[in-house]
Scaffold this motif. Structure first.
Motif, short mmCIF file in Angstrom:
data_model
loop_
_atom_site.label_atom_id
_atom_site.label_comp_id
_atom_site.label_asym_id
_atom_site.label_seq_id
_atom_site.Cartn_x
_atom_site.Cartn_y
_atom_site.Cartn_z
N MET A 1 0.82 -1.20 0.00
CA MET A 1 0.00 0.00 0.00
C MET A 1 0.87 1.26 0.00
SD MET A 1 -3.01 1.10 2.66
CE MET A 1 -3.91 -0.41 2.30
N SER A 2 1.97 1.22 0.77
CA SER A 2 2.87 2.37 0.81
C SER A 2 3.49 2.62 -0.56
CB SER A 2 3.97 2.13 1.85
OG SER A 2 4.91 3.17 1.84
N ALA A 3 3.88 1.54 -1.26
CA ALA A 3 4.48 1.70 -2.58
C ALA A 3 3.46 2.26 -3.58
CB ALA A 3 5.01 0.35 -3.07
N ILE A 4 2.20 1.84 -3.45
CA ILE A 4 1.16 2.37 -4.33
C ILE A 4 0.95 3.85 -4.08
CG2 ILE A 4 -1.32 2.26 -4.85
CD1 ILE A 4 -1.19 -0.74 -4.24
N LEU A 5 0.93 4.25 -2.81
CA LEU A 5 0.77 5.66 -2.47
C LEU A 5 1.91 6.48 -3.07
CD1 LEU A 5 -0.30 7.18 0.90
CD2 LEU A 5 1.76 8.03 -0.20
N THR A 6 3.14 5.95 -2.98
CA THR A 6 4.29 6.67 -3.54
C THR A 6 4.18 6.81 -5.05
OG1 THR A 6 5.74 5.93 -1.75
CG2 THR A 6 6.80 6.60 -3.80
N ARG A 7 3.70 5.77 -5.71
CA ARG A 7 3.56 5.84 -7.17
C ARG A 7 2.49 6.85 -7.57
NH1 ARG A 7 3.47 0.49 -10.81
NH2 ARG A 7 5.61 0.58 -10.03
N VAL A 8 1.40 6.92 -6.79
CA VAL A 8 0.31 7.83 -7.13
C VAL A 8 0.65 9.28 -6.82
CG1 VAL A 8 -2.07 8.47 -6.53
CG2 VAL A 8 -1.47 6.06 -6.87
N THR A 9 1.30 9.52 -5.65
CA THR A 9 1.55 10.89 -5.21
C THR A 9 2.94 11.41 -5.57
OG1 THR A 9 2.43 10.22 -3.04
CG2 THR A 9 0.04 10.50 -3.24
N GLY A 10 3.85 10.48 -5.89
CA GLY A 10 5.22 10.90 -6.13
C GLY A 10 5.98 11.21 -4.85
N LYS A 11 5.40 10.85 -3.70
CA LYS A 11 6.03 11.12 -2.40
C LYS A 11 6.05 9.84 -1.57
CE LYS A 11 3.93 15.72 -2.44
NZ LYS A 11 2.97 16.62 -1.75
N SER A 12 7.01 9.75 -0.67
CA SER A 12 7.02 8.62 0.25
C SER A 12 5.83 8.77 1.20
CB SER A 12 8.31 8.58 1.05
OG SER A 12 8.37 9.69 1.95
N ALA A 13 5.44 7.66 1.85
CA ALA A 13 4.35 7.74 2.82
C ALA A 13 4.70 8.72 3.93
CB ALA A 13 4.07 6.36 3.40
N LEU A 14 5.98 8.78 4.32
CA LEU A 14 6.39 9.72 5.37
C LEU A 14 6.20 11.16 4.91
CD1 LEU A 14 7.66 10.50 8.03
CD2 LEU A 14 9.92 10.16 7.01
N ASP A 15 6.67 11.49 3.71
CA ASP A 15 6.53 12.87 3.23
C ASP A 15 5.07 13.25 3.04
OD1 ASP A 15 9.25 13.28 3.28
OD2 ASP A 15 9.54 12.76 1.16
N TYR A 16 4.29 12.30 2.53
CA TYR A 16 2.86 12.56 2.35
C TYR A 16 2.17 12.78 3.70
CZ TYR A 16 -1.90 12.09 0.56
OH TYR A 16 -3.22 12.32 0.23
N ALA A 17 2.56 11.97 4.69
CA ALA A 17 1.97 12.12 6.03
C ALA A 17 2.39 13.44 6.67
CB ALA A 17 2.39 10.95 6.92
N ARG A 18 3.64 13.85 6.46
CA ARG A 18 4.08 15.14 6.99
C ARG A 18 3.22 16.28 6.43
NH1 ARG A 18 8.95 15.02 9.66
NH2 ARG A 18 10.42 13.34 9.17
N GLU A 19 2.85 16.17 5.18
CA GLU A 19 2.09 17.23 4.52
C GLU A 19 0.62 17.22 4.91
OE1 GLU A 19 0.57 17.87 0.00
OE2 GLU A 19 2.74 17.60 0.23
N THR A 20 0.02 16.03 4.98
CA THR A 20 -1.43 15.97 5.13
C THR A 20 -1.92 15.60 6.53
OG1 THR A 20 -1.47 13.63 4.45
CG2 THR A 20 -1.69 15.30 2.71
N LEU A 21 -1.04 15.00 7.35
CA LEU A 21 -1.47 14.55 8.68
C LEU A 21 -0.58 15.09 9.79
CD1 LEU A 21 -3.33 12.77 10.42
CD2 LEU A 21 -1.73 10.87 10.02
N PHE A 22 0.70 14.77 9.74
CA PHE A 22 1.59 15.20 10.81
C PHE A 22 1.69 16.73 10.89
CE2 PHE A 22 4.12 11.03 10.05
CZ PHE A 22 3.11 10.31 10.67
N GLY A 23 1.81 17.37 9.75
CA GLY A 23 1.93 18.82 9.73
C GLY A 23 0.75 19.51 10.41
N PRO A 24 -0.49 19.25 9.97
CA PRO A 24 -1.66 19.88 10.60
C PRO A 24 -1.77 19.59 12.10
CG PRO A 24 -2.29 18.93 8.49
CD PRO A 24 -0.88 18.48 8.76
N LEU A 25 -1.28 18.42 12.56
CA LEU A 25 -1.37 18.07 13.97
C LEU A 25 -0.18 18.56 14.79
CD1 LEU A 25 -3.68 16.33 12.89
CD2 LEU A 25 -2.88 14.46 14.34
N GLY A 26 0.78 19.19 14.13
CA GLY A 26 1.96 19.68 14.84
C GLY A 26 2.92 18.59 15.25
#
Length: 325
Positions: A1-26
């Motif tokens: 699932m992580s590899a699919i997310l990376t292929r779709v978004t062009g970002k690692s799951a970590l970078d995507y989470a920083r942008e959409t989840l971790f970032g907003p939660l501080g």
């Protein structure tokens, strides 16, 4: 699932989470293991502080809303609460699974479950989020390996019992003081046994011990024991998901861990002692802040070393090394 997310978004799951989840939660101080291609582990290998785990739980408790902004769809969280897939796991016969969470039917409680009872527990009816951490360890008293085994349903029942009562909880200064002492004790590093430094320590110091192909993937090991700052170093040949690299760090011989150097996923923590036979060194290592504690027994002879490796979670291996130094 992580590899699919990376292929779709062009970002690692970590970078995507920083942008959409971790970032907003501080949430800032996180690490997520990745393979040599940069693909995050997906189902495991995410490290964060308990307070940040609690933020994720609170996001779910509030229907995906954080500071007035909808971070996750409310329908997704509602689906989590109603998960009903029986995974037929022997350790969790009373739980159901769905959307990366485990649900306890009939108790309106669900949780994210990590290794060794690292949990984010959400109990909507009681308006509770609870976080626990845990790890496999060698007992400082008995030296035996162990890991948390308590039942998840039992934990939820204890949490519910602790916050529901027919009357206000009676003030109990003695119990409060006992709890404070337990918390204080949990933060103390208890020293391990200490042994006398034998002649063998100087004999083997600085030598390189090489190993044939083995399941630990260790190519060579070197110990520096005759100076003011003892240390160890080894080279791992790597594998399909891990590149070859050198690791190691300082060693404490006073019963306490020394922190520094590098393991694959963080700082090294290590301590050691010599056994009374004068030729066996017991090295205890782990990644600082992680749950990969291991005990390595090294029995030295003139040109060979017999190694017995034991991880706190139960894995064992043996190998023999040789030196030409």
């Amino acid at each position: 699932m992580s590899a699919i997310l990376t292929r779709v978004t062009g970002k690692s799951a970590l970078d995507y989470a920083r942008e959409t989840l971790f970032g907003p939660l501080g949430i800032e101080d996180v690490m997520w293991r990745a393979d040599p291609q940069g693909v995050s582990g997906g189902g495991a290998g995410l490290y964060m502080h308990p307070r940040d785990m609690a933020k994720i739980g609170y996001l779910y408790l509030r229907g995906g809303v954080w500071e007035g902004k909808q971070i996750l769809p409310a329908s997704w969280i509602e689906a989590v609460r109603k998960a009903d897939i029986d995974m037929r796991e022997s350790w969790t016969k009373d739980l159901r699974y769905g959307s990366q969470f485990w649900v306890i039917p009939g108790r309106d409680a669900y949780m994210a479950v990590g290794y060794d009872r690292q949990l984010i527990v959400v109990m909507p009816k009681l308006d509770i989020v609870a976080v626990t951490t845990g790890s496999a360890r060698f007992s400082p008293q008995s030296g035996l390996p162990g890991r948390p085994r308590y039942g998840l349903t039992a934990l939820v029942d204890q949490l519910a019992g602790a916050v529901t009562a027919d009357a206000p909880v009676r003030v109990d200064p003695a119990a409060t003081a006992a709890l404070a002492q337990k918390v204080k004790d949990a933060a103390i590093e208890w020293p391990g046994p200490v042994g006398e430094q034998p002649v063998m320590a100087k004999t083997i110091s600085g030598k390189t011990w090489r190993f044939a192909a083995n399941e630990l993937r260790i190519k060579w090991l070197k110990l520096k024991l005759d100076g003011a700052e003892p240390s160890f170093e080894y080279e791992s040949e790597g594998g399909p998901a891990t590149p070859a690299a050198r690791f190691g760090g300082p060693i404490g011989f006073d019963g306490y861990y020394r922190i520094g150097g590098r393991q694959r996923y963080g700082l090294s923590a290590a301590r050691a002692r010599w056994l009374p036979d004068g030729k066996t060194l017991v090295l205890e290592t782990q990644t600082h802040g992680s749950d990969d504690a291991a005990r390595v027994s090294l029995e030295f002879d003139d040109k060979t070393v017999d190694v017995k490796f034991e991880a706190a979670f139960g894995y064992k291996a043996t190998l023999t090394g040789r030196t030409d130094d």
